[in-house]
Design a protein around this motif. Structure first.
Motif, PDB file in Angstrom:
ATOM      1  N   ALA A   1       0.837  -1.204   0.000  1.00 37.03           N
ATOM      2  CA  ALA A   1       0.000   0.000   0.000  1.00 37.03           C
ATOM      3  C   ALA A   1       0.871   1.253   0.000  1.00 37.03           C
ATOM      4  CB  ALA A   1      -0.899  -0.007   1.235  1.00 37.03           C
ATOM      5  N   ASP A   2       0.316   2.341  -0.495  1.00 42.09           N
ATOM      6  CA  ASP A   2       0.978   3.644  -0.421  1.00 42.09           C
ATOM      7  C   ASP A   2       0.638   4.359   0.886  1.00 42.09           C
ATOM      8  OD1 ASP A   2       2.245   3.655  -3.039  1.00 42.09           O
ATOM      9  OD2 ASP A   2       0.210   3.801  -3.844  1.00 42.09           O
ATOM     10  N   TYR A   3      -0.587   4.105   1.384  1.00 37.49           N
ATOM     11  CA  TYR A   3      -1.041   4.697   2.642  1.00 37.49           C
ATOM     12  C   TYR A   3      -1.871   3.675   3.395  1.00 37.49           C
ATOM     13  CZ  TYR A   3       0.438   9.131   0.688  1.00 37.49           C
ATOM     14  OH  TYR A   3       1.199  10.136   0.137  1.00 37.49           O
ATOM     15  N   PHE A   4      -1.818   3.739   4.723  1.00 33.19           N
ATOM     16  CA  PHE A   4      -2.534   2.824   5.611  1.00 33.19           C
ATOM     17  C   PHE A   4      -3.413   3.677   6.518  1.00 33.19           C
ATOM     18  CE2 PHE A   4      -2.999   0.483   9.565  1.00 33.19           C
ATOM     19  CZ  PHE A   4      -3.098  -0.848   9.202  1.00 33.19           C
ATOM     20  N   ILE A   5      -4.722   3.417   6.490  1.00 28.58           N
ATOM     21  CA  ILE A   5      -5.661   4.162   7.333  1.00 28.58           C
ATOM     22  C   ILE A   5      -6.420   3.160   8.201  1.00 28.58           C
ATOM     23  CG2 ILE A   5      -7.668   5.694   7.389  1.00 28.58           C
ATOM     24  CD1 ILE A   5      -6.723   6.741   4.612  1.00 28.58           C
ATOM     25  N   SER A   6      -6.187   3.229   9.513  1.00 27.33           N
ATOM     26  CA  SER A   6      -6.844   2.332  10.458  1.00 27.33           C
ATOM     27  C   SER A   6      -7.981   3.082  11.131  1.00 27.33           C
ATOM     28  CB  SER A   6      -5.826   1.834  11.489  1.00 27.33           C
ATOM     29  OG  SER A   6      -6.374   0.782  12.252  1.00 27.33           O
ATOM     30  N   ILE A   7      -9.180   2.498  11.094  1.00 27.89           N
ATOM     31  CA  ILE A   7     -10.393   3.163  11.568  1.00 27.89           C
ATOM     32  C   ILE A   7     -10.819   2.572  12.917  1.00 27.89           C
ATOM     33  CG2 ILE A   7     -12.817   3.642  11.034  1.00 27.89           C
ATOM     34  CD1 ILE A   7     -12.020   3.339   8.044  1.00 27.89           C
ATOM     35  N   HIS A   8     -11.051   3.454  13.884  1.00 28.22           N
ATOM     36  CA  HIS A   8     -11.417   3.035  15.237  1.00 28.22           C
ATOM     37  C   HIS A   8     -12.461   3.977  15.819  1.00 28.22           C
ATOM     38  CE1 HIS A   8      -8.214  -0.002  15.895  1.00 28.22           C
ATOM     39  NE2 HIS A   8      -7.668   0.674  14.898  1.00 28.22           N
TER      40      HIS A   8
ATOM     41  N   TYR B   1       4.763  15.720  13.120  1.00 28.24           N
ATOM     42  CA  TYR B   1       5.273  16.519  11.995  1.00 28.24           C
ATOM     43  C   TYR B   1       5.876  15.649  10.887  1.00 28.24           C
ATOM     44  CZ  TYR B   1       4.536  19.486  15.940  1.00 28.24           C
ATOM     45  OH  TYR B   1       3.971  20.077  17.054  1.00 28.24           O
ATOM     46  N   SER B   2       5.246  14.512  10.666  1.00 30.99           N
ATOM     47  CA  SER B   2       5.624  13.571   9.599  1.00 30.99           C
ATOM     48  C   SER B   2       4.492  13.560   8.578  1.00 30.99           C
ATOM     49  CB  SER B   2       5.783  12.168  10.197  1.00 30.99           C
ATOM     50  OG  SER B   2       4.534  11.743  10.760  1.00 30.99           O
ATOM     51  N   PRO B   3       4.691  12.951   7.401  1.00 28.02           N
ATOM     52  CA  PRO B   3       3.573  12.836   6.457  1.00 28.02           C
ATOM     53  C   PRO B   3       2.328  12.206   7.090  1.00 28.02           C
ATOM     54  CG  PRO B   3       5.622  12.290   5.352  1.00 28.02           C
ATOM     55  CD  PRO B   3       5.962  12.461   6.814  1.00 28.02           C
ATOM     56  N   SER B   4       2.521  11.173   7.917  1.00 33.72           N
ATOM     57  CA  SER B   4       1.376  10.524   8.585  1.00 33.72           C
ATOM     58  C   SER B   4       0.649  11.511   9.491  1.00 33.72           C
ATOM     59  CB  SER B   4       1.853   9.338   9.431  1.00 33.72           C
ATOM     60  OG  SER B   4       2.505   8.395   8.645  1.00 33.72           O
TER      61      SER B   4
ATOM     62  N   GLY C   1      -3.154  12.709   9.114  1.00 36.41           N
ATOM     63  CA  GLY C   1      -4.102  12.615  10.227  1.00 36.41           C
ATOM     64  C   GLY C   1      -4.790  13.938  10.490  1.00 36.41           C
ATOM     65  N   GLU C   2      -4.023  15.020  10.454  1.00 35.14           N
ATOM     66  CA  GLU C   2      -4.567  16.357  10.675  1.00 35.14           C
ATOM     67  C   GLU C   2      -5.619  16.698   9.613  1.00 35.14           C
ATOM     68  OE1 GLU C   2      -1.914  19.732  12.526  1.00 35.14           O
ATOM     69  OE2 GLU C   2      -1.752  19.745  10.335  1.00 35.14           O
ATOM     70  N   SER C   3      -5.310  16.392   8.378  1.00 34.39           N
ATOM     71  CA  SER C   3      -6.217  16.668   7.265  1.00 34.39           C
ATOM     72  C   SER C   3      -7.515  15.859   7.402  1.00 34.39           C
ATOM     73  CB  SER C   3      -5.506  16.347   5.951  1.00 34.39           C
ATOM     74  OG  SER C   3      -6.292  16.726   4.864  1.00 34.39           O
ATOM     75  N   ILE C   4      -7.392  14.600   7.800  1.00 32.97           N
ATOM     76  CA  ILE C   4      -8.565  13.730   7.973  1.00 32.97           C
ATOM     77  C   ILE C   4      -9.419  14.211   9.143  1.00 32.97           C
ATOM     78  CG2 ILE C   4      -9.270  11.405   8.716  1.00 32.97           C
ATOM     79  CD1 ILE C   4      -6.946  10.325   6.945  1.00 32.97           C
ATOM     80  N   VAL C   5      -8.795  14.490  10.275  1.00 30.16           N
ATOM     81  CA  VAL C   5      -9.548  14.960  11.446  1.00 30.16           C
ATOM     82  C   VAL C   5     -10.291  16.247  11.119  1.00 30.16           C
ATOM     83  CG1 VAL C   5      -9.330  15.885  13.803  1.00 30.16           C
ATOM     84  CG2 VAL C   5      -8.106  13.790  13.168  1.00 30.16           C
ATOM     85  N   ASN C   6      -9.614  17.192  10.473  1.00 30.82           N
ATOM     86  CA  ASN C   6     -10.257  18.461  10.131  1.00 30.82           C
ATOM     87  C   ASN C   6     -11.500  18.253   9.275  1.00 30.82           C
ATOM     88  OD1 ASN C   6      -8.326  19.914  11.521  1.00 30.82           O
ATOM     89  ND2 ASN C   6      -7.108  20.401   9.709  1.00 30.82           N
ATOM     90  N   GLU C   7     -11.420  17.336   8.325  1.00 30.96           N
ATOM     91  CA  GLU C   7     -12.552  17.123   7.417  1.00 30.96           C
ATOM     92  C   GLU C   7     -13.682  16.357   8.092  1.00 30.96           C
ATOM     93  OE1 GLU C   7     -14.615  18.022   4.124  1.00 30.96           O
ATOM     94  OE2 GLU C   7     -12.627  18.784   4.611  1.00 30.96           O
ATOM     95  N   ILE C   8     -13.362  15.375   8.934  1.00 30.50           N
ATOM     96  CA  ILE C   8     -14.410  14.668   9.688  1.00 30.50           C
ATOM     97  C   ILE C   8     -15.163  15.660  10.573  1.00 30.50           C
ATOM     98  CG2 ILE C   8     -14.816  13.052  11.600  1.00 30.50           C
ATOM     99  CD1 ILE C   8     -12.687  11.219  10.367  1.00 30.50           C
ATOM    100  N   VAL C   9     -14.423  16.512  11.280  1.00 26.54           N
ATOM    101  CA  VAL C   9     -15.027  17.504  12.175  1.00 26.54           C
ATOM    102  C   VAL C   9     -15.926  18.448  11.378  1.00 26.54           C
ATOM    103  CG1 VAL C   9     -14.465  19.521  13.612  1.00 26.54           C
ATOM    104  CG2 VAL C   9     -13.222  17.357  13.936  1.00 26.54           C
TER     105      VAL C   9
ATOM    106  N   MET D   1       4.620   2.204   5.128  1.00 29.98           N
ATOM    107  CA  MET D   1       4.107   3.375   4.412  1.00 29.98           C
ATOM    108  C   MET D   1       3.535   4.343   5.431  1.00 29.98           C
ATOM    109  SD  MET D   1       1.737   0.854   4.820  1.00 29.98           S
ATOM    110  CE  MET D   1       2.375  -0.221   3.548  1.00 29.98           C
ATOM    111  N   PRO D   2       3.276   5.602   5.045  1.00 29.37           N
ATOM    112  CA  PRO D   2       2.619   6.508   5.982  1.00 29.37           C
ATOM    113  C   PRO D   2       1.313   5.879   6.486  1.00 29.37           C
ATOM    114  CG  PRO D   2       3.405   7.731   4.090  1.00 29.37           C
ATOM    115  CD  PRO D   2       3.598   6.279   3.767  1.00 29.37           C
ATOM    116  N   ALA D   3       1.153   5.863   7.800  1.00 32.65           N
ATOM    117  CA  ALA D   3       0.003   5.203   8.422  1.00 32.65           C
ATOM    118  C   ALA D   3      -0.614   6.129   9.454  1.00 32.65           C
ATOM    119  CB  ALA D   3       0.442   3.899   9.078  1.00 32.65           C
ATOM    120  N   VAL D   4      -1.942   6.132   9.492  1.00 34.25           N
ATOM    121  CA  VAL D   4      -2.657   6.942  10.473  1.00 34.25           C
ATOM    122  C   VAL D   4      -3.773   6.092  11.082  1.00 34.25           C
ATOM    123  CG1 VAL D   4      -4.193   7.967   8.752  1.00 34.25           C
ATOM    124  CG2 VAL D   4      -3.784   9.166  10.873  1.00 34.25           C
TER     125      VAL D   4
END
Length: 190
Positions: free
Chosen positions: A80-87, A107-110, A114-122, A146-149
Motif C-alpha cells: 500500500a501507499d497509505y494505511f488508514i486504520s479506523i477506530h 510533523y511527519s507525512p502521517s 491525520g490532521e487533514s482527515i480529522v479536520n474534514e471529519i469535524v 508506508m505513511p500510516a494513520v
C-alpha cells in the motif's frame, strides 16, 4: 498509476474485539465506515483500495497480536501507499468526546495526513477536534512500511458522539476521503 490505500477496519466480532458503548460495538462501526470508504475510493480512478475485513462477521487473525500482525503484513506485502486504520474511542468519562488521530511521529507525512482527515471529519460531522498525537507504541503505526494513520472517529462511550457514529457513518467515510484528497492536493471529482 493508482494510489493504493489500505483501509483497516479496526477490531473484529470475536478476535481483538473493540469497545462497546450506548448499545454500539466498535467493530461494527469500523467495518461499515471502512466499507463506505473503500467504495468511495474505488469509485475514484485515482485510487485502488483494499480492506482488512470483507464482511462484518470477519475476524482478522486468531488473537490480538496475530490480528495486528496480519493487518500490517497485508498492507506491507501489497504494498500500500497509505494505511488508514479506523477506530472508535472510549472513555470511563462519558463526557469525553470528539475526533482524533494518531501517527508514529509528530510533523511527519502521517501526522499531516491525520490532521487533514480529522479536520474534514469535524467539518462534516460536527464532532470536536481533539487533534493528532504521536503514538509510536501502536503496532499498526510502528510496523507499516508506508505513511500510516489511526483515526478515532468519535467516542462510542459519549451519547452525542454515539448518535453520530450510528447515523453519520457515510459522512465519517467521506470525511476521511476528502481529508486524503486535501493531503494529496487532489481536487474532488465532479
Amino acid at each position: 498509476m493508482a494510489i493504493k490505500i489500505f483501509v483497516d477496519q479496526g477490531h473484529g466480532p470475536t478476535v481483538n474485539a473493540g469497545a462497546e458503548g450506548n448499545g454500539l460495538f466498535e467493530q461494527d462501526i469500523t467495518y461499515m465506515v471502512g466499507a463506505y470508504l473503500s467504495d468511495i475510493l474505488s469509485a475514484d480512478y485515482r485510487f485502488d483500495a483494499r480492506v482488512s475485513r470483507y464482511s462484518i462477521t470477519d475476524d482478522v487473525g486468531y488473537n490480538n497480536s496475530s490480528s495486528l500482525r496480519q493487518r500490517v503484513l497485508e498492507a506491507n506485502s501489497w504494498p500500500a501507499d497509505y494505511f488508514i486504520s479506523i477506530h472508535c474511542n472510549a472513555s470511563v468519562n462519558p463526557e469525553a468526546n470528539g475526533t482524533e488521530a494518531y501517527a508514529y511521529s509528530a510533523y511527519s507525512p502521517s501526522f499531516y495526513l491525520g490532521e487533514s482527515i480529522v479536520n474534514e471529519i469535524v467539518r462534516r460531522t460536527g464532532t470536536k477536534n481533539n487533534g493528532v498525537f504521536a503514538r509510536p507504541s501502536l503496532y499498526v503505526l510502528r510496523y507499516t512500511n508506508m505513511p500510516a494513520v489511526l483515526v478515532e472517529l468519535a467516542y462510542i462511550s459519549n451519547y452525542e458522539d454515539s448518535i453520530k457514529l450510528t447515523y453519520d457513518q457515510y459522512q465519517f467515510a467521506y470525511g476521511i476521503y476528502v481529508g486524503l484528497l486535501n493531503f494529496l492536493a487532489l481536487p474532488q471529482l465532479t
